[in-house]
Design an enzyme around this catalytic site. Structure first.
Site, PDB file in Angstrom:
ATOM      1  N   ASP A  34      40.792 -30.442  16.414  1.00 14.41           N
ATOM      2  CA  ASP A  34      40.845 -31.419  15.318  1.00 14.41           C
ATOM      3  C   ASP A  34      41.887 -32.501  15.601  1.00 14.41           C
ATOM      4  OD1 ASP A  34      40.109 -32.520  12.923  1.00 14.41           O
ATOM      5  OD2 ASP A  34      41.150 -31.057  11.667  1.00 14.41           O
ATOM      6  N   GLY A  37      40.189 -38.420  15.441  1.00 16.23           N
ATOM      7  CA  GLY A  37      40.150 -39.678  14.702  1.00 16.23           C
ATOM      8  C   GLY A  37      41.551 -40.215  14.441  1.00 16.23           C
ATOM      9  N   HIS A  51      37.439 -39.220  20.296  1.00 18.61           N
ATOM     10  CA  HIS A  51      36.485 -38.190  20.727  1.00 18.61           C
ATOM     11  C   HIS A  51      36.355 -38.188  22.254  1.00 18.61           C
ATOM     12  CE1 HIS A  51      35.601 -37.416  16.634  1.00 18.61           C
ATOM     13  NE2 HIS A  51      34.890 -38.498  16.415  1.00 18.61           N
ATOM     14  N   GLU A  81      28.921 -29.608   8.463  1.00 24.01           N
ATOM     15  CA  GLU A  81      29.417 -30.598   7.491  1.00 24.01           C
ATOM     16  C   GLU A  81      29.684 -31.959   8.151  1.00 24.01           C
ATOM     17  OE1 GLU A  81      30.565 -27.344   7.572  1.00 24.01           O
ATOM     18  OE2 GLU A  81      29.258 -26.935   5.872  1.00 24.01           O
ATOM     19  N   TRP A  83      27.739 -33.812   9.613  1.00 24.94           N
ATOM     20  CA  TRP A  83      26.626 -34.755   9.417  1.00 24.94           C
ATOM     21  C   TRP A  83      26.942 -35.754   8.312  1.00 24.94           C
ATOM     22  CZ3 TRP A  83      23.295 -34.762  13.235  1.00 24.94           C
ATOM     23  CH2 TRP A  83      22.996 -33.582  13.930  1.00 24.94           C
ATOM     24  N   LEU A 145      34.351 -17.479  33.145  1.00 26.74           N
ATOM     25  CA  LEU A 145      34.593 -17.842  31.741  1.00 26.74           C
ATOM     26  C   LEU A 145      33.289 -18.161  31.014  1.00 26.74           C
ATOM     27  CD1 LEU A 145      36.809 -18.794  29.564  1.00 26.74           C
ATOM     28  CD2 LEU A 145      36.249 -21.094  30.372  1.00 26.74           C
TER      29      LEU A 145
HETATM   30  C1  IPE Z   1      36.391 -29.117  11.831  1.00 24.48           C
HETATM   31  O1  IPE Z   1      37.053 -30.320  11.731  1.00 24.48           O
HETATM   32  C2  IPE Z   1      35.181 -29.272  12.674  1.00 24.48           C
HETATM   33  C3  IPE Z   1      35.415 -29.518  14.099  1.00 24.48           C
HETATM   34  C4  IPE Z   1      36.553 -29.551  14.689  1.00 24.48           C
HETATM   35  C5  IPE Z   1      34.239 -29.724  14.875  1.00 24.48           C
HETATM   36  P1  IPE Z   1      36.831 -31.332  10.508  1.00 24.48           P
HETATM   37  O2  IPE Z   1      37.687 -32.500  10.785  1.00 24.48           O
HETATM   38  O3  IPE Z   1      35.390 -31.573  10.321  1.00 24.48           O
HETATM   39  O4  IPE Z   1      37.359 -30.471   9.280  1.00 24.48           O
HETATM   40  P2  IPE Z   1      37.836 -30.927   7.836  1.00 24.48           P
HETATM   41  O5  IPE Z   1      36.784 -31.826   7.281  1.00 24.48           O
HETATM   42  O6  IPE Z   1      39.141 -31.637   7.994  1.00 24.48           O
HETATM   43  O7  IPE Z   1      37.992 -29.653   7.088  1.00 24.48           O
HETATM   44  C1  IPE Z   2      37.729 -33.412  15.519  1.00 28.43           C
HETATM   45  O1  IPE Z   2      38.414 -34.576  15.248  1.00 28.43           O
HETATM   46  C2  IPE Z   2      36.382 -33.673  16.140  1.00 28.43           C
HETATM   47  C3  IPE Z   2      35.249 -33.412  15.257  1.00 28.43           C
HETATM   48  C4  IPE Z   2      35.297 -32.939  14.046  1.00 28.43           C
HETATM   49  C5  IPE Z   2      33.947 -33.741  15.786  1.00 28.43           C
HETATM   50  P1  IPE Z   2      38.159 -35.405  13.911  1.00 28.43           P
HETATM   51  O2  IPE Z   2      37.080 -36.396  14.182  1.00 28.43           O
HETATM   52  O3  IPE Z   2      37.931 -34.517  12.769  1.00 28.43           O
HETATM   53  O4  IPE Z   2      39.528 -36.163  13.769  1.00 28.43           O
HETATM   54  P2  IPE Z   2      40.357 -36.390  12.436  1.00 28.43           P
HETATM   55  O5  IPE Z   2      40.527 -35.047  11.795  1.00 28.43           O
HETATM   56  O6  IPE Z   2      39.564 -37.325  11.590  1.00 28.43           O
HETATM   57  O7  IPE Z   2      41.655 -36.962  12.903  1.00 28.43           O
HETATM   58 MG    MG Z   3      39.138 -33.608  11.442  1.00 29.22          MG
END
Ligand code: IPE
Ligand code: IPE
Ligand code: MG
Length: 254
Positions: A34, A37, A51, A81, A83, A145
């Site tokens: 996570d 973004g 990403h 979620e 999507w 792995l």
């Molecule tokens: C969880 O991260 C999903 C992935 C890392 C693929 P999110 O960024 O979607 O989770 P929330 O929305 O903060 O809970």
């Molecule tokens: C995790 O990073 C990647 C996915 C969920 C696909 P995020 O895209 O959720 O990044 P933040 O949480 O918005 O910083």
């Molecule tokens: Mg996130």
């Protein structure tokens, strides 16, 4: 950060003094990758740049997992979620597996990595499925792995899906209500045949599961870091493993 921790415990034998062993490494590590973004935003870049950077980190952590002798690495790459995100971001994310595999598949094959996925694979775009299916087929006989991508994965969906399959099998007399137990139930999940994660890592400071492996994480050790996924690296990973080694897992016992 000192790396001279009891990660590699020296073992003295008759012939070799510097032989090393790795003690108490988690068999199965799951990671909620996570913060891509936010990493991009901090740099004034579009989210997709985060990403892309995160993809490079995946390769490094796969390499490190092999080095540390982790057997299974499950990476949360896209949730059911996710999507909800803007179409352009989803499109970019759905192209990433192909890009990742185009660059790294030969290397992964060479390193004996097996690629698999958990999640609703059929609902992915055709081009995404094709690229991943190709990699699964190419690596199916590898026994190093297991690199397991959670893609279009949601734990609640997985559990409902399992219940539906179980009801069909009860109807068809393949199993009976009386013999249904935790072990049998596990066999109806995407993770069938895999041991539960020993260690869960989540980056970016969030301390929640976001619908990830709710059943499988029942006795998993959790490790959180504020580091954003694109800044995650082998040294931080090693720190998580070192901390894991200090945990006392009791499973309800004493
Ligand atoms: C969880 O991260 C999903 C992935 C890392 C693929 P999110 O960024 O979607 O989770 P929330 O929305 O903060 O809970
Ligand atoms: C995790 O990073 C990647 C996915 C969920 C696909 P995020 O895209 O959720 O990044 P933040 O949480 O918005 O910083
Ligand atoms: Mg996130």
């Amino acid at each position: 950060m000192s790396m001279k921790l009891p990660f590699f415990k020296s073992k003295q034998t008759d012939t070799e003094i510097n032989d090393t062993t790795i003690e108490n490494i988690p068999n199965h590590v799951a990671i909620i990758m996570d913060g891509n973004g936010r990493w991009a935003k901090k740099r004034g870049l579009p989210r997709i740049a985060g990403h892309k950077e995160g993809m490079e980190v995946v390769r490094n952590i796969v390499k490190a997992s092999t080095k540390f002798n982790v057997q299974i690495l499950t990476l949360y790459a896209f949730s059911t979620e996710n999507w909800k995100r803007p179409k352009s971001e989803i499109e970019f994310l759905m192209k990433l597996p192909k890009e990742f595999l185009h660059i790294y598949l030969p290397d992964l094959i060479e390193n004996n990595v097996r690629i698999d996925t958990i999640g609703d694979f059929d609902a992915l775009p055709e081009h995404t499925k094709q690229a991943i299916q190709y990699a699964k087929d190419k690596t199916k006989d590898n026994n190093g792995l297991l690199l397991n991508f959670a893609l279009n994965y949601g734990s609640r969906f997985e559990i409902i899906r399992a219940i539906k399959k179980i009801m069909i099998d009860i109807d068809g007399s393949k199993i009976s209500v009386d013999t249904l137990d935790e072990k049998t139930f596990s066999q109806y999940l995407y993770t069938q045949g895999l041991c539960d994660p020993d260690l869960l890592i989540r980056t970016s400071g969030e301390q929640r599961l976001s619908n990830f492996l709710l059943w499988q994480l029942a006795y998993t050790e959790f490790w959180f870091t504020d580091v954003l996924w694109p800044d995650f690296n082998e040294a931080i990973y090693q720190q998580a493993l070192l901390d894991y080694q200090q945990r006392k897992r009791r499973y309800g016992g004493i």
